[in-house]
Design a protein around this motif. Structure first.
Motif, PDB file in Angstrom:
ATOM      1  N   THR A 159       0.834  -1.209   0.000  1.00 23.80           N
ATOM      2  CA  THR A 159       0.000   0.000   0.000  1.00 23.80           C
ATOM      3  C   THR A 159       0.869   1.259   0.000  1.00 23.80           C
ATOM      4  N   VAL A 160       0.436   2.270  -0.742  1.00 21.49           N
ATOM      5  CA  VAL A 160       1.099   3.577  -0.773  1.00 21.49           C
ATOM      6  C   VAL A 160       0.099   4.625  -0.288  1.00 21.49           C
ATOM      7  N   PHE A 161       0.449   5.339   0.772  1.00 21.63           N
ATOM      8  CA  PHE A 161      -0.379   6.431   1.282  1.00 21.63           C
ATOM      9  C   PHE A 161       0.266   7.754   0.870  1.00 21.63           C
ATOM     10  N   VAL A 162      -0.495   8.588   0.194  1.00 22.18           N
ATOM     11  CA  VAL A 162      -0.060   9.939  -0.159  1.00 22.18           C
ATOM     12  C   VAL A 162      -0.880  10.898   0.705  1.00 22.18           C
ATOM     13  N   PHE A 163      -0.214  11.680   1.548  1.00 27.20           N
ATOM     14  CA  PHE A 163      -0.971  12.516   2.469  1.00 27.20           C
ATOM     15  C   PHE A 163      -0.243  13.825   2.739  1.00 27.20           C
ATOM     16  N   ALA A 164      -1.021  14.793   3.238  1.00 31.26           N
ATOM     17  CA  ALA A 164      -0.496  16.111   3.603  1.00 31.26           C
ATOM     18  C   ALA A 164      -0.635  16.284   5.107  1.00 31.26           C
ATOM     19  N   ARG A 165       0.361  16.940   5.695  1.00 32.28           N
ATOM     20  CA  ARG A 165       0.363  17.189   7.138  1.00 32.28           C
ATOM     21  C   ARG A 165       0.737  18.649   7.364  1.00 32.28           C
ATOM     22  N   ALA A 166       0.056  19.286   8.304  1.00 31.81           N
ATOM     23  CA  ALA A 166       0.302  20.697   8.578  1.00 31.81           C
ATOM     24  C   ALA A 166       1.705  20.894   9.148  1.00 31.81           C
ATOM     25  N   VAL A 167       2.392  21.953   8.694  1.00 31.58           N
ATOM     26  CA  VAL A 167       3.713  22.268   9.242  1.00 31.58           C
ATOM     27  C   VAL A 167       3.575  22.712  10.688  1.00 31.58           C
ATOM     28  N   SER A 168       2.611  23.565  10.969  1.00 31.74           N
ATOM     29  CA  SER A 168       2.327  24.006  12.338  1.00 31.74           C
ATOM     30  C   SER A 168       0.885  23.656  12.644  1.00 31.74           C
ATOM     31  N   GLY A 169       0.706  22.494  13.234  1.00 31.31           N
ATOM     32  CA  GLY A 169      -0.646  22.031  13.503  1.00 31.31           C
ATOM     33  C   GLY A 169      -0.638  20.628  14.050  1.00 31.31           C
ATOM     34  N   PRO A 170      -1.760  19.951  14.024  1.00 24.65           N
ATOM     35  CA  PRO A 170      -1.863  18.605  14.590  1.00 24.65           C
ATOM     36  C   PRO A 170      -1.046  17.612  13.776  1.00 24.65           C
ATOM     37  N   PRO A 171      -0.647  16.500  14.404  1.00 23.43           N
ATOM     38  CA  PRO A 171       0.177  15.524  13.686  1.00 23.43           C
ATOM     39  C   PRO A 171      -0.611  14.644  12.729  1.00 23.43           C
ATOM     40  N   MET A 172      -1.942  14.702  12.784  1.00 23.83           N
ATOM     41  CA  MET A 172      -2.743  13.837  11.943  1.00 23.83           C
ATOM     42  C   MET A 172      -2.746  14.335  10.496  1.00 23.83           C
ATOM     43  N   PRO A 173      -2.884  13.438   9.516  1.00 20.05           N
ATOM     44  CA  PRO A 173      -2.950  13.856   8.108  1.00 20.05           C
ATOM     45  C   PRO A 173      -4.179  14.714   7.854  1.00 20.05           C
ATOM     46  N   LEU A 174      -4.025  15.698   6.962  1.00 22.12           N
ATOM     47  CA  LEU A 174      -5.131  16.566   6.591  1.00 22.12           C
ATOM     48  C   LEU A 174      -5.908  16.011   5.412  1.00 22.12           C
ATOM     49  N   ALA A 175      -5.219  15.382   4.479  1.00 21.91           N
ATOM     50  CA  ALA A 175      -5.848  14.789   3.299  1.00 21.91           C
ATOM     51  C   ALA A 175      -5.035  13.565   2.900  1.00 21.91           C
ATOM     52  N   VAL A 176      -5.728  12.509   2.465  1.00 28.47           N
ATOM     53  CA  VAL A 176      -5.060  11.235   2.204  1.00 28.47           C
ATOM     54  C   VAL A 176      -5.607  10.624   0.929  1.00 28.47           C
ATOM     55  N   LYS A 177      -4.727  10.047   0.138  1.00 28.53           N
ATOM     56  CA  LYS A 177      -5.092   9.196  -0.996  1.00 28.53           C
ATOM     57  C   LYS A 177      -4.345   7.870  -0.840  1.00 28.53           C
ATOM     58  N   ARG A 178      -5.005   6.786  -1.228  1.00 28.44           N
ATOM     59  CA  ARG A 178      -4.431   5.446  -1.072  1.00 28.44           C
ATOM     60  C   ARG A 178      -4.202   4.830  -2.447  1.00 28.44           C
ATOM     61  N   LEU A 179      -2.984   4.327  -2.672  1.00 27.50           N
ATOM     62  CA  LEU A 179      -2.611   3.663  -3.920  1.00 27.50           C
ATOM     63  C   LEU A 179      -1.915   2.349  -3.585  1.00 27.50           C
ATOM     64  N   THR A 180      -1.357   1.714  -4.610  1.00 26.31           N
ATOM     65  CA  THR A 180      -0.467   0.567  -4.422  1.00 26.31           C
ATOM     66  C   THR A 180       0.820   0.823  -5.199  1.00 26.31           C
ATOM     67  N   VAL A 181       1.842   0.046  -4.879  1.00 29.38           N
ATOM     68  CA  VAL A 181       3.113   0.194  -5.584  1.00 29.38           C
ATOM     69  C   VAL A 181       2.931  -0.041  -7.079  1.00 29.38           C
ATOM     70  N   ALA A 182       2.010  -0.931  -7.436  1.00 31.05           N
ATOM     71  CA  ALA A 182       1.774  -1.212  -8.856  1.00 31.05           C
ATOM     72  C   ALA A 182       1.248   0.007  -9.604  1.00 31.05           C
ATOM     73  N   ASP A 183       0.635   0.972  -8.889  1.00 30.80           N
ATOM     74  CA  ASP A 183       0.096   2.178  -9.533  1.00 30.80           C
ATOM     75  C   ASP A 183       1.171   3.213  -9.855  1.00 30.80           C
ATOM     76  N   LEU A 184       2.362   3.052  -9.273  1.00 31.68           N
ATOM     77  CA  LEU A 184       3.416   4.055  -9.450  1.00 31.68           C
ATOM     78  C   LEU A 184       4.118   3.904 -10.793  1.00 31.68           C
ATOM     79  N   PRO A 185       4.545   5.016 -11.397  1.00 39.13           N
ATOM     80  CA  PRO A 185       4.338   6.411 -10.970  1.00 39.13           C
ATOM     81  C   PRO A 185       2.888   6.840 -11.166  1.00 39.13           C
ATOM     82  N   ALA A 186       2.438   7.747 -10.291  1.00 39.25           N
ATOM     83  CA  ALA A 186       1.045   8.176 -10.342  1.00 39.25           C
ATOM     84  C   ALA A 186       0.960   9.665 -10.004  1.00 39.25           C
ATOM     85  N   THR A 187      -0.081  10.305 -10.520  1.00 38.69           N
ATOM     86  CA  THR A 187      -0.356  11.714 -10.227  1.00 38.69           C
ATOM     87  C   THR A 187      -1.672  11.791  -9.472  1.00 38.69           C
TER      88      THR A 187
END
Length: 405
Positions: free
Chosen positions: A314-342
């Motif tokens: 599994t590949v998780f692509v996510f954003a995390r706030a520089v100054s904020g909570p440690p939890m991800p703000l937005a997440v997309k889930r892929l697999t290694v087979a999908d790479l490279p991906a946009t």
């Protein structure tokens, strides 16, 4: 776990082999020493007999010398190729004692400091849960195995709330805040859990938490919504309208909760004797431009890692706030087979309505490979520098670094 213990047992047998081989070899050396001592005794006895016969005149001097030379030659033949070693009871006892202590001490140390629970948990996360209860049980074991993981505590708290277990959620949020700090979003959610756990009774602690949350972020949505509910329940309709109007102005235009909040505002105005039609007028969000903010990410796998990952990882692509909570703000889930991906990350990919990209000025992007499908940890990842949400063009992420604990 049976294969793990089989492997551990085989390694233990190999270790015992290294300890017991010197002991078995020592026994063989002792046997050689005993045989050599017997040959020497026989040689000395033969010399005594020859000397007695020579003294009695039975043997001539020449015959005596010849017999002594023959006895010496026989002794050398018997001991040829042998080596003289010294062994002691201590030398034989030490390997035997070590052979007994090694498995006992090894098992004790592993049971105390080992990670058999994490091994089992990793295997469980590799399989999709059959029910929400099973997922909750996994998260509970995850926080026991990794009590320092803020992401595991956050997901557990959110799961408790979705299962209408606010008391458990409040305890989880309290632990999360001790680890992650007093972030406004977390304080608001903790207050919300306490409110429902106490059968919708407002308390000084909840007031303190929401005041602190709004002091850090005046647009903290959970606190605004909760304060509006508490004010409405107590008949303070004007205050409830004020909190809810601030909340509606903060939410994105496409947020499905806006309609329910506007309905609450209408009911509060009806209670005050005002026209419901005036309350039903839509309230525009405060910052339309920021709500549409998003980031485009191009994710690729470093060629050197091609043989160290599986296509199904599994590949998780996510954003995390520089100054904020440690939890991800937005997440997309892929697999290694999908790479490279946009992929595109925006408020539509938010984990919760309270944590959105548009609420933060700068974020960091991550692309993480997790073999067991657990977003809180993984084996390899790539990350970006701090980015503004108005960043032009696609951000390129290369997965090429091991994940540090």
């Amino acid at each position: 776990m049976i294969d793990f213990w089989i492997g551990a047992g085989l390694l233990l047998l190999a270790a015992l082999g290294f300890l017991l081989l010197p002991l078995l070899r020592g026994r063989r050396v002792q046997a050689e020493e005993d045989r050599t001592a017997l040959n020497v005794a026989l040689y000395e006895e033969r010399l005594g007999e020859l000397a007695a016969q020579h003294a009695a005149g039975t043997l001539t001097t020449e015959q005596f010398e010849t017999g002594r030379a023959d006895a010496a030659r026989e002794l050398l033949d018997d001991t040829e190729g042998g080596e003289t070693h010294r062994s002691s009871n201590l030398g034989r006892a030490v390997p035997l004692i070590a052979a007994i202590l090694v498995p006992l001490v090894g098992c004790g140390l592993y049971l105390h400091w080992g990670a058999s629970d994490k091994v089992q948990l990793t295997r469980e996360f590799a399989v999709q849960p059959g029910s929400m209860e099973e997922m909750t049980a996994r998260l509970e074991r995850a926080v026991q195995a990794q009590p320092e993981s803020t992401e595991a505590w956050y997901f557990l708290a959110r799961t408790y709330m979705s299962q209408e277990r606010p008391a458990d959620a409040a305890a989880a949020y309290e632990q999360l805040i001790e680890l992650a700090g007093r972030q406004p979003e977390l304080l608001g959610q903790w207050a919300q859990a306490l409110y429902f756990a106490d059968d919708r009774k407002w308390s000084a602690q909840m007031q303190q938490l929401t005041d602190e949350a709004l002091g850090g972020d005046p647009h903290e949505v959970t606190s605004l919504g909760l304060l509006g509910i508490a004010a409405y329940e107590e008949g303070q309709f004007e205050q409830a309208i004020g909190y809810w109007e601030r909340l509606v102005a903060t939410l994105p235009a496409e947020d499905p909760s806006r309609e329910a909040i506007q309905g609450g505002i209408a009911r509060a105005r009806e209670q005050m004797g005002e026209s419901a039609s005036s309350a039903a007028e839509p309230i525009e969000p405060a910052a339309t431009a920021s709500q549409e903010a998003g980031l485009t990410v191009v994710v690729r796998l470093d060629a050197a890692l091609g043989e160290q990952v599986q296509p199904t990882d599994t590949v998780f692509v996510f954003a995390r706030a520089v100054s904020g909570p440690p939890m991800p703000l937005a997440v997309k889930r892929l697999t290694v087979a999908d790479l490279p991906a946009t992929v595109s990350l925006s408020d539509a990919d938010a984990m919760t309505p309270q944590l959105r990209l548009s609420n933060f000025e700068q974020v960091r992007l991550f692309a993480r490979i997790s073999r067991d499908g657990n977003a809180t940890r993984g084996e390899w990842q790539g990350s970006s520098e701090p980015l503004a949400l108005d960043n032009d063009g696609a951000v390129k992420l290369t997965i090429d670094q091991p994940v540090t604990p």
